[in-house]
Design an enzyme around this catalytic site. Structure first.
Site, PDB file in Angstrom:
ATOM      1  N   GLU A   1       0.873  -1.172   0.000  1.00 31.10           N
ATOM      2  CA  GLU A   1       0.000   0.000   0.000  1.00 31.10           C
ATOM      3  C   GLU A   1       0.911   1.223   0.000  1.00 31.10           C
ATOM      4  O   GLU A   1       1.470   1.604   1.036  1.00 31.10           O
ATOM      5  CB  GLU A   1      -0.923  -0.019   1.222  1.00 31.10           C
ATOM      6  CG  GLU A   1      -1.870  -1.202   1.264  1.00 31.10           C
ATOM      7  CD  GLU A   1      -2.840  -1.235   0.101  1.00 31.10           C
ATOM      8  OE1 GLU A   1      -3.078  -0.174  -0.527  1.00 31.10           O
ATOM      9  OE2 GLU A   1      -3.358  -2.324  -0.217  1.00 31.10           O
TER      10      GLU A   1
ATOM     11  N   CYS B   1      -1.803   9.424   2.263  1.00 34.97           N
ATOM     12  CA  CYS B   1      -1.335   8.911   0.974  1.00 34.97           C
ATOM     13  C   CYS B   1      -2.323   9.195  -0.151  1.00 34.97           C
ATOM     14  O   CYS B   1      -1.954   9.179  -1.325  1.00 34.97           O
ATOM     15  CB  CYS B   1      -1.065   7.414   1.064  1.00 34.97           C
ATOM     16  SG  CYS B   1      -2.479   6.445   1.657  1.00 34.97           S
TER      17      CYS B   1
END
Length: 535
Positions: A230, A264
């Site tokens: 991720e 993110c």
């Protein structure tokens, strides 16, 4: 040495001794081999214990998040603690359904093999390693753990050393509340991570930067270990002249204020139709004033940058830009404070466009057309983690059709990543694999296909035994081989079956449908008779 805040005492950060790591890894592997983690009730108990551990350590976790990131209690509860607790409850509620054996999808098994008992069995991968990041040090470490527990895996978790207070609280929490043979916490930095990666795992789950993700993937490949990565990326946002500019400005600014932009998914740059750039900027300033009536620095809600190194990285981006700061711009290193800042740029080579900000700063790039905006986004980073489109329905569709991203939100900022029950993950350079909700269970699960052939069915399997019998083979082929409904040019051909099904489907159900079908049949009959008579 420990430090105290009110009634809460948090130990000083301490790395795990590197020479202990092989034994820690060996222990969770050995526990998995006992098969205890395959028991559904054992999994439920561990999930319940994790739920209450987060609740009972709430004060310690809130204090740690404030100490590490200056994260407010409101934001910490919303995005970290309550998130993990809800994850536990969701997994507990759905565990039996997720773990249940399933029949093969319809049409996957031909009728001639229907007696062979084909089915899919859900099995845990084994002992796994979970490496967490600093930006959401509780959620992004424990949410994958929920999936691992649900799937029946044992695990070692490695918190980020950049959030030392959170790391120490979670170490104590996991070691005191969870099965000590099934779960362990390793704290430390590069040496400890290297030692962990030298161990053989059944899966490695990593959340963090693309640079470190590449190192993790390369190391895991040496032992053929699957990974879920991720990662981040330079996420684009599109704002056309047909967008609700006030709402676009407000929602994009919100995306850069949560956790001080250390998300993110938050946008790195905004591609704005140049006709509406001045208006968009004015709406940004209005939204800023609404969120921070006394200024961002005085707000009790805005987090801070994690450390001086990341502060310096963000400051350098602002120092090196050739663009114009149109909102914000204040910095205070002593507080690790950076004001939410927008920079108007005119080149994709600008520092604000070339680097992932991962902070409360972003650039605004004026464009002449939507096609130009799409071309820029595809050249800056072809596979970002997230993408945001603010425009008409046709424009938003064109953006989605012309780009690739891990996820996307229309008319909002990272709404697609705001639910713990829907899959989340990157694509290409922004990550491999997905988790959250059922996807968390699937992430740590191997789907094992089973076939159970009755002994009495051997007469049906004569075709596979030597000596081979061509007569039986040809009969079998006639029974199992499907004929294509297309020619060599890929054009669909309409045979008798097509016309029969078309006629049978005419007119729908009921008397009217039946009459319509009879009319077609009679018309066809008389047409054929007329053709014969003329011939």
């Amino acid at each position: 040495m420990a430090y105290s805040v009110g009634k809460v005492t948090i130990p000083e950060f301490e790395s795990t001794a590197v020479d202990l790591i092989p034994a820690i890894a060996s222990n969770v592997r050995a526990t998995f081999r006992t098969n205890k983690s395959k028991n559904l009730e054992w999994r439920r108990v561990q999930l319940r214990k994790l739920y209450w551990a987060v609740e009972d350590y709430k004060d310690e976790l809130l204090t740690a998040l404030m100490n590490d990131l200056h994260k407010s209690t409101y934001e910490a509860l919303l995005t970290e603690l309550e998130w993990v607790k809800n994850d536990c409850l969701f997994m507990i509620k759905n565990l039996e359904k997720f773990a249940k054996e399933e029949k093969m999808p319809k049409g996957a098994v031909p009728a001639t093999f229907s007696l062979m008992g084909f089915r899919q069995r859900k099995e845990p991968l084994g002992a796994v390693l979970i490496i967490g990041p600093y930006n959401y040090p509780v959620q992004l470490l424990l949410a994958p753990l929920v999936g691992a527990i649900g799937a029946g895996c044992t695990a070692v978790i490695k918190p980020s050393e950049l959030t030392p207070s959170c790391a120490m609280v979670m170490k104590e929490m996991i070691e005191k509340r969870m099965d000590p043979n099934g779960f362990a916490v390793v704290n430390g930095a590069i040496p400890e991570t290297n030692a962990l990666m030298n161990e053989k795992w059944d899966k490695v789950f990593f959340t963090g930067s693309a640079q470190v993700g590449a190192i993790i993937a390369k190391k895991a490949a040496e032992t053929l270990t699957p990974v879920c990565l991720e990662l981040g990326g330079k996420n684009p946002a599109f704002v056309t002249k047909n967008a609700n500019l006030a709402m676009a400005a407000k929602r994009l600014l919100w995306g850069k204020t949560m956790n001080a932009g250390q998300v993110c998914m938050s946008q790195n740059y905004v591609l704005v139709d140049r006709e509406v750039v001045p208006t968009f900027i004015e709406f940004l300033k209005i939204a800023y004033k609404e969120m921070f009536p006394n200024g961002a620095k005085a707000s009790p809600d805005l987090a801070r940058i994690v450390n001086k190194r990341h502060f310096a990285r963000l400051k350098k981006m602002l120092d090196d830009t050739k663009g114009k700061i149109v909102m914000g711009g204040e910095l205070d290193e002593s507080e690790l404070y950076i004001e939410p800042t927008a920079v108007l740029v005119d080149s994709t080579d600008d520092s604000m466009m070339q680097e992932e900000s991962f902070g409360p700063i972003f650039s605004i790039y004026p464009v002449f057309t939507l096609d130009q905006a799409i071309a820029i986004a595809n050249s800056v980073h072809r596979t970002p983690l997230s993408l945001y489109a603010f425009g008409s329905k046709a424009e938003n569709k064109k953006i989605l059709d012309s780009t690739i991203s891990g996820g996307a939100s229309i008319n909002d900022s990272f709404q697609h990543g705001s639910l713990n029950t829907v899959p989340f993950g990157g694509v290409g350079d922004s990550g491999w694999g997905a988790y959250r909700g059922k996807a968390s269970f699937d992430c740590f699960t191997h789907v094992r296909v089973l076939a159970e052939t009755p002994y009495w069915a051997d007469f049906l399997l004569r075709i596979r035994y030597m000596p081979f019998d061509w007569k039986r083979f040809n009969t079998f082929r006639k029974m199992t081989t499907q004929k294509p409904d297309f020619d060599r040019n890929g054009v669909v051909t309409k045979g008798l079956g097509y016309w029969v099904s078309l006629v049978l489907g005419l007119g729908g159900k009921g008397l009217k449908g039946a009459l319509a079908r009879w009319f077609v049949v009679l018309a066809g009959y008389y047409t054929l008779e007329l053709y014969k008579a003329r011939k």
